[in-house]
Design a protein around this motif. Structure first.
Motif, PDB file in Angstrom:
ATOM      1  N   HIS A 127     -32.490 -24.805 -48.852  1.00 24.30           N
ATOM      2  CA  HIS A 127     -33.204 -23.868 -49.715  1.00 24.30           C
ATOM      3  C   HIS A 127     -34.049 -24.646 -50.726  1.00 24.30           C
ATOM      4  N   LYS A 128     -34.990 -23.946 -51.295  1.00 22.40           N
ATOM      5  CA  LYS A 128     -35.734 -24.513 -52.412  1.00 22.40           C
ATOM      6  C   LYS A 128     -34.926 -24.336 -53.677  1.00 22.40           C
ATOM      7  N   GLY A 129     -34.688 -25.414 -54.372  1.00 26.79           N
ATOM      8  CA  GLY A 129     -33.898 -25.370 -55.585  1.00 26.79           C
ATOM      9  C   GLY A 129     -33.705 -26.755 -56.157  1.00 26.79           C
ATOM     10  N   THR A 130     -32.977 -26.835 -57.246  1.00 30.85           N
ATOM     11  CA  THR A 130     -32.744 -28.124 -57.911  1.00 30.85           C
ATOM     12  C   THR A 130     -31.264 -28.331 -58.179  1.00 30.85           C
ATOM     13  N   ILE A 131     -30.879 -29.608 -58.245  1.00 29.00           N
ATOM     14  CA  ILE A 131     -29.511 -29.990 -58.580  1.00 29.00           C
ATOM     15  C   ILE A 131     -29.564 -30.830 -59.849  1.00 29.00           C
ATOM     16  N   LYS A 132     -28.757 -30.433 -60.841  1.00 22.40           N
ATOM     17  CA  LYS A 132     -28.703 -31.158 -62.106  1.00 22.40           C
ATOM     18  C   LYS A 132     -27.277 -31.624 -62.359  1.00 22.40           C
ATOM     19  N   LEU A 133     -27.117 -32.928 -62.477  1.00 27.41           N
ATOM     20  CA  LEU A 133     -25.804 -33.489 -62.792  1.00 27.41           C
ATOM     21  C   LEU A 133     -25.576 -33.442 -64.292  1.00 27.41           C
ATOM     22  N   LEU A 175     -21.821 -30.715 -61.538  1.00 24.64           N
ATOM     23  CA  LEU A 175     -23.263 -30.520 -61.367  1.00 24.64           C
ATOM     24  C   LEU A 175     -23.585 -29.030 -61.338  1.00 24.64           C
ATOM     25  N   PHE A 176     -24.855 -28.726 -61.569  1.00 27.13           N
ATOM     26  CA  PHE A 176     -25.362 -27.357 -61.506  1.00 27.13           C
ATOM     27  C   PHE A 176     -26.377 -27.269 -60.369  1.00 27.13           C
ATOM     28  N   ILE A 177     -26.310 -26.196 -59.615  1.00 22.55           N
ATOM     29  CA  ILE A 177     -27.309 -25.919 -58.582  1.00 22.55           C
ATOM     30  C   ILE A 177     -28.082 -24.677 -59.019  1.00 22.55           C
ATOM     31  N   GLU A 178     -29.395 -24.799 -59.048  1.00 18.31           N
ATOM     32  CA  GLU A 178     -30.248 -23.709 -59.501  1.00 18.31           C
ATOM     33  C   GLU A 178     -31.218 -23.328 -58.382  1.00 18.31           C
ATOM     34  N   ILE A 179     -31.209 -22.026 -58.042  1.00 16.23           N
ATOM     35  CA  ILE A 179     -32.062 -21.494 -56.970  1.00 16.23           C
ATOM     36  C   ILE A 179     -32.723 -20.208 -57.458  1.00 16.23           C
ATOM     37  N   ASN A 180     -33.969 -20.015 -57.090  1.00 21.97           N
ATOM     38  CA  ASN A 180     -34.676 -18.790 -57.468  1.00 21.97           C
ATOM     39  C   ASN A 180     -34.088 -17.610 -56.712  1.00 21.97           C
ATOM     40  N   LYS A 181     -33.940 -16.504 -57.427  1.00 19.88           N
ATOM     41  CA  LYS A 181     -33.330 -15.308 -56.849  1.00 19.88           C
ATOM     42  C   LYS A 181     -34.092 -14.816 -55.621  1.00 19.88           C
ATOM     43  N   SER A 182     -35.408 -14.992 -55.607  1.00 19.17           N
ATOM     44  CA  SER A 182     -36.220 -14.500 -54.497  1.00 19.17           C
ATOM     45  C   SER A 182     -35.901 -15.215 -53.181  1.00 19.17           C
ATOM     46  N   VAL A 183     -35.327 -16.422 -53.273  1.00 19.14           N
ATOM     47  CA  VAL A 183     -35.002 -17.188 -52.068  1.00 19.14           C
ATOM     48  C   VAL A 183     -33.702 -16.713 -51.434  1.00 19.14           C
ATOM     49  N   LEU A 184     -32.843 -16.084 -52.249  1.00 14.08           N
ATOM     50  CA  LEU A 184     -31.519 -15.686 -51.770  1.00 14.08           C
ATOM     51  C   LEU A 184     -31.606 -14.402 -50.965  1.00 14.08           C
ATOM     52  N   LYS A 185     -31.041 -14.410 -49.775  1.00 12.91           N
ATOM     53  CA  LYS A 185     -31.045 -13.228 -48.925  1.00 12.91           C
ATOM     54  C   LYS A 185     -29.766 -12.423 -49.041  1.00 12.91           C
ATOM     55  N   VAL A 216     -24.344 -17.100 -50.176  1.00 14.66           N
ATOM     56  CA  VAL A 216     -25.008 -17.810 -49.094  1.00 14.66           C
ATOM     57  C   VAL A 216     -24.476 -19.238 -49.008  1.00 14.66           C
ATOM     58  N   ASP A 217     -24.526 -19.792 -47.806  1.00 15.44           N
ATOM     59  CA  ASP A 217     -24.168 -21.194 -47.600  1.00 15.44           C
ATOM     60  C   ASP A 217     -25.407 -22.047 -47.767  1.00 15.44           C
ATOM     61  N   THR A 275     -21.798 -25.923 -49.116  1.00 15.31           N
ATOM     62  CA  THR A 275     -21.019 -25.189 -50.097  1.00 15.31           C
ATOM     63  C   THR A 275     -21.606 -23.793 -50.211  1.00 15.31           C
ATOM     64  N   ASN A 276     -20.896 -22.919 -50.884  1.00 14.28           N
ATOM     65  CA  ASN A 276     -21.410 -21.550 -51.017  1.00 14.28           C
ATOM     66  C   ASN A 276     -22.029 -21.338 -52.404  1.00 14.28           C
ATOM     67  N   PHE A 277     -23.008 -20.452 -52.434  1.00 15.89           N
ATOM     68  CA  PHE A 277     -23.767 -20.178 -53.664  1.00 15.89           C
ATOM     69  C   PHE A 277     -23.721 -18.675 -53.931  1.00 15.89           C
ATOM     70  N   LEU A 278     -23.303 -18.312 -55.167  1.00 12.97           N
ATOM     71  CA  LEU A 278     -23.200 -16.904 -55.543  1.00 12.97           C
ATOM     72  C   LEU A 278     -24.435 -16.465 -56.311  1.00 12.97           C
ATOM     73  N   GLY A 279     -24.852 -15.237 -56.041  1.00  8.03           N
ATOM     74  CA  GLY A 279     -25.979 -14.644 -56.778  1.00  8.03           C
ATOM     75  C   GLY A 279     -25.706 -13.165 -57.030  1.00  8.03           C
ATOM     76  N   PRO A 280     -26.661 -12.481 -57.638  1.00  6.33           N
ATOM     77  CA  PRO A 280     -26.489 -11.048 -57.898  1.00  6.33           C
ATOM     78  C   PRO A 280     -26.482 -10.271 -56.591  1.00  6.33           C
TER      79      PRO A 280
END
Length: 473
Positions: free
Chosen positions: A408-414, A432-442, A446-447, A464-469
């Motif tokens: 996915h398009k996103g950034t990782i910040k340690l 670390l933090f993983i940041e992804i734009n909501k528009s990318v999440l289906k 998501v894995d 890993t899995n990523f939680l969103g709204p």
């Protein structure tokens, strides 16, 4: 009903007397072709066993079984807790190999390769022969009162046995905690490592007890492999065996008489000299058939061949042979049972080799922090917090390690530095933090695939899995 004389051996083991007490074995010093070859094998294995924990290849100890830190090196290949599946496959492969080897060759391992037999017969027994003398002198020394000679010999033998046990304990400890660590402890102050010193003393006492007193009882009572052979052996298995067809014939055993034709008279070739009994280190009579005490050490073969040669009879009365070879004169046959075990062993070996080649030198785990939900930031950015752990299985430090999202398009910040290092045969961990734009999440869960890089070189990938709204369609 009274047990026949020739069947009484089945009622008890060879090292127990009529009163049920330990019958000490004083074996005659062996000699002969097989003993010479076995000595060469033993010296090689002794050198290997004593040096293996101190040999390094590519910075890895050749053999290491550090249970406390869960670190294992097998032929210099490091195994970590994450490689447990490889260890399981290796153990299963080893068990199948032992089963196949036993089905074909019986307890050949016990007589030629087992460390217990090698140390007892090729180290401690030889010292005993040097100090106490051969069988007859040992028996006389055991029976004589505690005079100056007996006290001197006993103290000398016990002291030498204890010193060798101490050396073996150090080597054994090197297999468990590492050769370098043991050398540091030896060259340093022993009082600085009291726990290790206590462990070393315990191991020394255990080895001293085994080799000075318990001896062949380990093979008879304690060793599970000796029990396993009873299940695996059949009439096609090659063992150290007495050819009773030739040795007994019609009239059985009888003393040797010069110039008589024993075959014509119907007498067996066994002249009942009992030399095969007095040379046996477990105190059995091989003429009574295959017994659990027999470790296939070949001492009886060498002794019997020597006697046969002395009386001008063919050698091989006691030899490596199967029951079928003795009764039906059948040559060795690779049976369907053996072929089945071989096929399983071949498959397991192939799987193990393939897994070893496919194993990564770097292994990463990234897991969401338990109990933490996602955070929604400006510009529809969704952020999740994770813990990471990266294991470096190599013998070199890995510098400038970083993470990148691959799926996915996103950034990782340690939380600490964006780039970090992993020490050799060590691990690096953090948050670390993983940041992804909501528009990318289906979906709301998501894995995502993450790559571990060093200087833009991909080392490992993990998911890993990523939680969103929650999204409503």
């Amino acid at each position: 009903m009274e047990t026949p004389e020739n069947e009484k051996f089945r009622d008890s083991i060879g090292t127990i007397n009529k009163e049920g007490k330990r019958s000490w074995v004083f074996p005659k010093k062996p000699s002969g072709k097989f003993y010479k070859y076995r000595s060469y094998v033993s010296y090689f294995l002794l050198a290997f066993l004593l040096s293996a924990p101190f040999i390094k290849i590519n910075g890895n100890q050749f053999l290491l079984f550090n249970v406390l830190e869960r670190r294992f090196n097998i032929f210099s290949f490091p195994f970590w807790p994450q490689d447990f599946y490889l260890l399981v496959i290796s153990m299963i492969t080893g068990v199948v190999f032992v089963i196949l080897f036993t089905v074909v060759f019986g307890r050949l391992f016990c007589g030629w390769i087992c460390p217990q037999t090698i140390f007892l017969e090729m180290v401690f027994r030889k010292i005993e022969y040097w100090i106490d003398g051969d069988r007859g002198k040992q028996i006389r020394l055991d029976k004589q009162p505690w005079n100056a000679e007996k006290i001197r010999k006993r103290l000398l033998k016990w002291f030498v046995f204890f010193v060798i046990s101490f050396i073996i304990a150090n080597v054994f400890l090197a297999y468990l905690i590492g050769g370098d660590t043991v050398i540091n402890y030896i060259t340093g102050n022993p009082l600085d490592n009291i726990n290790t010193l206590i462990s070393l003393i315990i191991f020394t006492c255990v080895f001293y007890f085994v080799f000075a007193w318990f001896r062949e009882q380990v093979c008879i009572i304690a060793c599970p492999y000796g029990r396993l052979q009873g299940v695996l052996l059949d009439n096609k298995t090659i063992n150290v065996a007495y050819d009773y067809k030739r040795g007994e014939r019609d009239l059985g055993r009888s003393k040797f008489k010069k110039n008589e034709d024993r075959a014509t008279l119907g007498k067996g070739d066994c002249i009942d000299c009992k030399q095969c009994v007095v040379v046996c280190p477990t105190g059995i009579d091989i003429r009574n058939g295959t017994q659990l005490e027999c470790v296939n050490c070949t001492a009886c073969i060498d002794e019997c061949d020597h006697i046969m040669e002395s009386v001008n009879l063919p050698k091989g009365l006691i030899r490596y042979a199967s029951e079928e070879n003795i009764t039906k004169k059948k040559p060795f046959e690779f049976t369907a049972r053996m072929k089945g075990y071989s096929a399983v062993l071949f498959i397991l070996t192939g799987i193990l080799v393939g897994m070893l080649f496919l194993r990564n030198n770097v292994e990463a785990r990234i897991l969401r922090l338990p109990g933490q939900l996602y955070q929604q930031k400006e510009n529809n950015i969704i952020s999740n917090v994770y813990t990471y752990k990266v294991i470096n299985k190599t013998t070199r430090d890995i510098e400038n390690v970083s993470y990148k999202i691959l799926s996915h398009k996103g950034t990782i910040k340690l939380v600490s530095n964006q780039n970090f290092s992993i020490p050799k045969q060590g691990l690096a961990e953090g948050t670390l933090f993983i940041e992804i734009n909501k528009s990318v999440l289906k979906d709301d869960n998501v894995d995502i695939e993450i790559g571990v890089f060093t200087n833009d070189e991909l080392l490992e990938t993990t998911t890993t899995n990523f939680l969103g709204p929650r999204t409503y369609k």
